[in-house]
Structures are given as C-alpha cells and as structure tokens.
Write a protein that holds these residues in place. Structure first.
Motif, PDB file in Angstrom:
ATOM      1  N   VAL A  61       0.813  -1.219   0.000  1.00  0.00           N
ATOM      2  CA  VAL A  61       0.000   0.000   0.000  1.00  0.00           C
ATOM      3  C   VAL A  61       0.848   1.272   0.000  1.00  0.00           C
ATOM      4  O   VAL A  61       0.342   2.345  -0.316  1.00  0.00           O
ATOM      5  N   ALA A  96     -12.491 -10.101  -8.053  1.00  0.00           N
ATOM      6  CA  ALA A  96     -13.826  -9.496  -7.947  1.00  0.00           C
ATOM      7  C   ALA A  96     -13.951  -8.321  -8.918  1.00  0.00           C
ATOM      8  O   ALA A  96     -14.982  -8.143  -9.570  1.00  0.00           O
ATOM      9  N   ARG A  97     -12.897  -7.528  -9.034  1.00  0.00           N
ATOM     10  CA  ARG A  97     -12.940  -6.380  -9.943  1.00  0.00           C
ATOM     11  C   ARG A  97     -13.086  -6.822 -11.393  1.00  0.00           C
ATOM     12  O   ARG A  97     -13.866  -6.244 -12.153  1.00  0.00           O
ATOM     13  N   THR A 130      -8.046   7.544   9.024  1.00  0.00           N
ATOM     14  CA  THR A 130      -8.335   6.701   7.865  1.00  0.00           C
ATOM     15  C   THR A 130      -8.340   7.500   6.569  1.00  0.00           C
ATOM     16  O   THR A 130      -8.526   6.927   5.504  1.00  0.00           O
ATOM     17  N   THR A 144      -2.383  -1.566  -6.655  1.00  0.00           N
ATOM     18  CA  THR A 144      -3.849  -1.621  -6.605  1.00  0.00           C
ATOM     19  C   THR A 144      -4.360  -1.786  -5.179  1.00  0.00           C
ATOM     20  O   THR A 144      -5.489  -1.441  -4.884  1.00  0.00           O
ATOM     21  N   SER A 145      -3.515  -2.301  -4.288  1.00  0.00           N
ATOM     22  CA  SER A 145      -3.964  -2.467  -2.905  1.00  0.00           C
ATOM     23  C   SER A 145      -4.219  -1.114  -2.235  1.00  0.00           C
ATOM     24  O   SER A 145      -5.024  -1.013  -1.314  1.00  0.00           O
ATOM     25  N   ARG A 146      -3.505  -0.065  -2.702  1.00  0.00           N
ATOM     26  CA  ARG A 146      -3.758   1.231  -2.076  1.00  0.00           C
ATOM     27  C   ARG A 146      -5.171   1.700  -2.409  1.00  0.00           C
ATOM     28  O   ARG A 146      -5.863   2.262  -1.580  1.00  0.00           O
ATOM     29  N   ARG A 147      -5.600   1.465  -3.629  1.00  0.00           N
ATOM     30  CA  ARG A 147      -6.957   1.857  -4.016  1.00  0.00           C
ATOM     31  C   ARG A 147      -7.987   1.072  -3.193  1.00  0.00           C
ATOM     32  O   ARG A 147      -8.983   1.631  -2.738  1.00  0.00           O
ATOM     33  N   ALA A 148      -7.697  -0.211  -2.976  1.00  0.00           N
ATOM     34  CA  ALA A 148      -8.623  -1.018  -2.176  1.00  0.00           C
ATOM     35  C   ALA A 148      -8.667  -0.505  -0.739  1.00  0.00           C
ATOM     36  O   ALA A 148      -9.734  -0.427  -0.117  1.00  0.00           O
ATOM     37  N   LEU A 149      -7.514  -0.136  -0.211  1.00  0.00           N
ATOM     38  CA  LEU A 149      -7.466   0.415   1.146  1.00  0.00           C
ATOM     39  C   LEU A 149      -8.261   1.714   1.220  1.00  0.00           C
ATOM     40  O   LEU A 149      -9.028   1.945   2.160  1.00  0.00           O
ATOM     41  N   GLU A 150      -8.104   2.555   0.209  1.00  0.00           N
ATOM     42  CA  GLU A 150      -8.828   3.832   0.204  1.00  0.00           C
ATOM     43  C   GLU A 150     -10.335   3.624   0.121  1.00  0.00           C
ATOM     44  O   GLU A 150     -11.109   4.374   0.717  1.00  0.00           O
ATOM     45  N   ASN A 151     -10.758   2.587  -0.598  1.00  0.00           N
ATOM     46  CA  ASN A 151     -12.197   2.333  -0.696  1.00  0.00           C
ATOM     47  C   ASN A 151     -12.802   1.933   0.649  1.00  0.00           C
ATOM     48  O   ASN A 151     -13.949   2.250   0.938  1.00  0.00           O
ATOM     49  N   VAL A 152     -12.030   1.221   1.465  1.00  0.00           N
ATOM     50  CA  VAL A 152     -12.604   0.792   2.750  1.00  0.00           C
ATOM     51  C   VAL A 152     -12.363   1.806   3.855  1.00  0.00           C
ATOM     52  O   VAL A 152     -13.026   1.761   4.896  1.00  0.00           O
ATOM     53  N   THR A 153     -11.403   2.710   3.663  1.00  0.00           N
ATOM     54  CA  THR A 153     -11.129   3.696   4.710  1.00  0.00           C
ATOM     55  C   THR A 153     -11.568   5.088   4.304  1.00  0.00           C
ATOM     56  O   THR A 153     -11.450   6.018   5.089  1.00  0.00           O
ATOM     57  N   ASP A 169       4.771   7.090  -0.437  1.00  0.00           N
ATOM     58  CA  ASP A 169       4.937   7.377  -1.864  1.00  0.00           C
ATOM     59  C   ASP A 169       3.724   8.097  -2.447  1.00  0.00           C
ATOM     60  O   ASP A 169       2.598   7.601  -2.357  1.00  0.00           O
ATOM     61  N   GLY A 170       3.962   9.288  -3.021  1.00  0.00           N
ATOM     62  CA  GLY A 170       2.891   9.982  -3.719  1.00  0.00           C
ATOM     63  C   GLY A 170       2.269  11.135  -2.943  1.00  0.00           C
ATOM     64  O   GLY A 170       1.505  11.907  -3.503  1.00  0.00           O
ATOM     65  N   LEU A 175      -1.578   5.757   6.302  1.00  0.00           N
ATOM     66  CA  LEU A 175      -0.240   5.402   5.815  1.00  0.00           C
ATOM     67  C   LEU A 175       0.842   6.072   6.663  1.00  0.00           C
ATOM     68  O   LEU A 175       1.872   5.456   6.962  1.00  0.00           O
ATOM     69  N   ASP A 207     -14.960  -4.215  -5.470  1.00  0.00           N
ATOM     70  CA  ASP A 207     -13.816  -4.831  -4.776  1.00  0.00           C
ATOM     71  C   ASP A 207     -14.171  -6.183  -4.149  1.00  0.00           C
ATOM     72  O   ASP A 207     -13.303  -6.824  -3.540  1.00  0.00           O
ATOM     73  N   MET A 246      -5.505  -9.408  -1.708  1.00  0.00           N
ATOM     74  CA  MET A 246      -5.611  -8.719  -2.991  1.00  0.00           C
ATOM     75  C   MET A 246      -5.981  -9.631  -4.160  1.00  0.00           C
ATOM     76  O   MET A 246      -6.691  -9.191  -5.068  1.00  0.00           O
ATOM     77  N   ARG A 281       2.587   4.032  -4.614  1.00  0.00           N
ATOM     78  CA  ARG A 281       1.422   4.807  -5.058  1.00  0.00           C
ATOM     79  C   ARG A 281       0.602   4.119  -6.127  1.00  0.00           C
ATOM     80  O   ARG A 281      -0.598   4.329  -6.220  1.00  0.00           O
ATOM     81  N   ASP A 282       1.217   3.292  -6.943  1.00  0.00           N
ATOM     82  CA  ASP A 282       0.482   2.663  -8.030  1.00  0.00           C
ATOM     83  C   ASP A 282      -0.022   1.259  -7.705  1.00  0.00           C
ATOM     84  O   ASP A 282      -0.601   0.602  -8.557  1.00  0.00           O
ATOM     85  N   ILE A 317      -5.764  -6.564   3.880  1.00  0.00           N
ATOM     86  CA  ILE A 317      -6.072  -6.201   2.491  1.00  0.00           C
ATOM     87  C   ILE A 317      -4.958  -6.652   1.545  1.00  0.00           C
ATOM     88  O   ILE A 317      -5.223  -7.194   0.471  1.00  0.00           O
ATOM     89  N   GLU A 318      -3.702  -6.421   1.954  1.00  0.00           N
ATOM     90  CA  GLU A 318      -2.600  -6.841   1.086  1.00  0.00           C
ATOM     91  C   GLU A 318      -2.646  -8.349   0.833  1.00  0.00           C
ATOM     92  O   GLU A 318      -2.397  -8.819  -0.273  1.00  0.00           O
ATOM     93  N   VAL A 328      -9.630  -9.530  -4.291  1.00  0.00           N
ATOM     94  CA  VAL A 328     -10.126  -8.213  -4.719  1.00  0.00           C
ATOM     95  C   VAL A 328      -9.958  -8.064  -6.231  1.00  0.00           C
ATOM     96  O   VAL A 328     -10.881  -7.632  -6.931  1.00  0.00           O
TER      97      VAL A 328
END
Lengths: 127, 127
Positions: A14, B119-120, B29, A20-29, B55-56, B35, A72, B113, A17-18, B109-110, B116
C-alpha cells in the motif's frame, strides 16, 4: 520470452502509489466506506435504511461508495424477487473480515476519545 | 440547573455525523493518515524521509496530515537540539495503538488482494 514480472509475482504494498492495494485500502477507509462496511456487520440493509444509519451521507456518495465496495468484492448487491423488487446489500465473507478489522479500529477510537479530546484542547491552547 | 447533558455523559458514536469521534476516525483513515501512522510504526521519521516512505503524498498534504494527527494526540512532533535543528515525528502511545489496528487492516487487504482483483475483473466484465 518477456522479462517483465507478471502481476502474480508482485507483493501488494500500500505504500507504493500505483499498487492496486492502495486503491482497495482507500475504498474501505474513505470518508464513507468504513462506516458502510461497519453498518453492514449488523445485517443486510436496504439502501435507504443504510443511508439513515450512516448519518450525513448523501444519496450520491452512498451509491458511489457501495459501488466501489461491490466492485472490490466486499459487498454483495442483491435484487430480491419481491413486488415491488427490493435491493439489499450484504457483506461478502471478505467484506466481513475487513469490516471486523475496521470495527476494531472504531471501537478503539471511540473508547479513547477522552484522550483525543484532551490532546486537542492542549494543542489548541498552544498553537 | 441546566438539563443539557455534558459531553462527559455522551458515548462516542462515529455513526452520528456531529460526533467528534467521526472526525478523529477520518483523520486516521483519510487518504494519508493511515499510511503516515503505519510508517511511523517503523520508528521516528523526519519529514522528508516520511514523505519518501509514503509514496505519492505532496509536501502540503503530509504537513496537513501530520498536523491533524498531532492535534488528535496520535503523533508527537519534536524539535531536536541539533545544529541545524531537526524535526522528528514519533507515535504517542495512543498513536501506536491506533497504528497497530490500521496495520492489521493493511495486512489483511494486502494478503487478500488476489480476491479483490478477481472481484474487480468479474464486476467489470458484467457492468
């Protein structure tokens, strides 16, 4: 013959930045994702009832939130064969695991709010 | 003689839009709060090193994030008496507890994945 690693070989991170787990984390948080998941721990919800439970969320934001969680694989949207048709949202097994973890975070924060409130008063008095 | 309840009597409830606990939950969150807290589990960080780790994140967003976490009593900002002066960020005991809970969520989450991602793909193929 490609030397590029397949995504199967990559470890989710996470902090990258790129990933995909970061996006999943953001969706749940994100602002509403965690609250929607936690509410669904209580059982299946219809849209409007869930909207009342998650006090303050707009129709549009809740719809977007549920769509991201469904994509997700955390939430299942089910159209029931009733007249009129009803749409119900439930947690998937993965969603239930994630919701449990977020619920633990919420319980921790709710129980420690006196410390947070004291810290804020202290900070505001000194800044 | 006021009949109004004092805030001491209220139970924190993140589902209520005006409860201060919801703001605290959002700070930990939010896009960068979780992070930053999780990175600080690794030990004290100076601002620029933390910015590289998360990162980012922009300089402005990280500064805002750390300020909110400091105000909530989760992060301690310390100016070290070195030449030149150094500023270091560390977790408070409360911050460490919260970071541990968020780290559990990240690990979950990691590790999940592949589910996830599947599912996507399924969702995108059917919508």
């Amino acid at each position: 013959m490609s030397a590029e690693p397949s995504t199967e070989d990559l470890v989710a991170d996470v902090f990258a930045r790129d990933c995909t787990s970061r996006r999943a984390l953001e969706n749940v948080t994100g602002k509403w994702g965690g609250l929607a998941l936690t509410a669904l721990r209580e059982g299946p919800y219809r849209f409007n009832a869930l909207r009342r439970r998650v006090d303050g969320v707009s129709e549009k934001m809740l719809a977007q939130t549920l769509q991201a969680l469904e994509r997700d694989g955390l939430v299942k949207r089910e159209v029931l064969a009733t007249i009129p048709a009803r749409v119900e949202y439930t947690l998937t097994p993965l969603g239930a695991d994630v919701a449990e973890q977020i619920f633990g975070l919420i319980e921790l924060i709710e129980s420690r709010m006196p410390e947070v409130t004291a810290a804020r008063a202290d900070y505001d008095a000194n800044h």
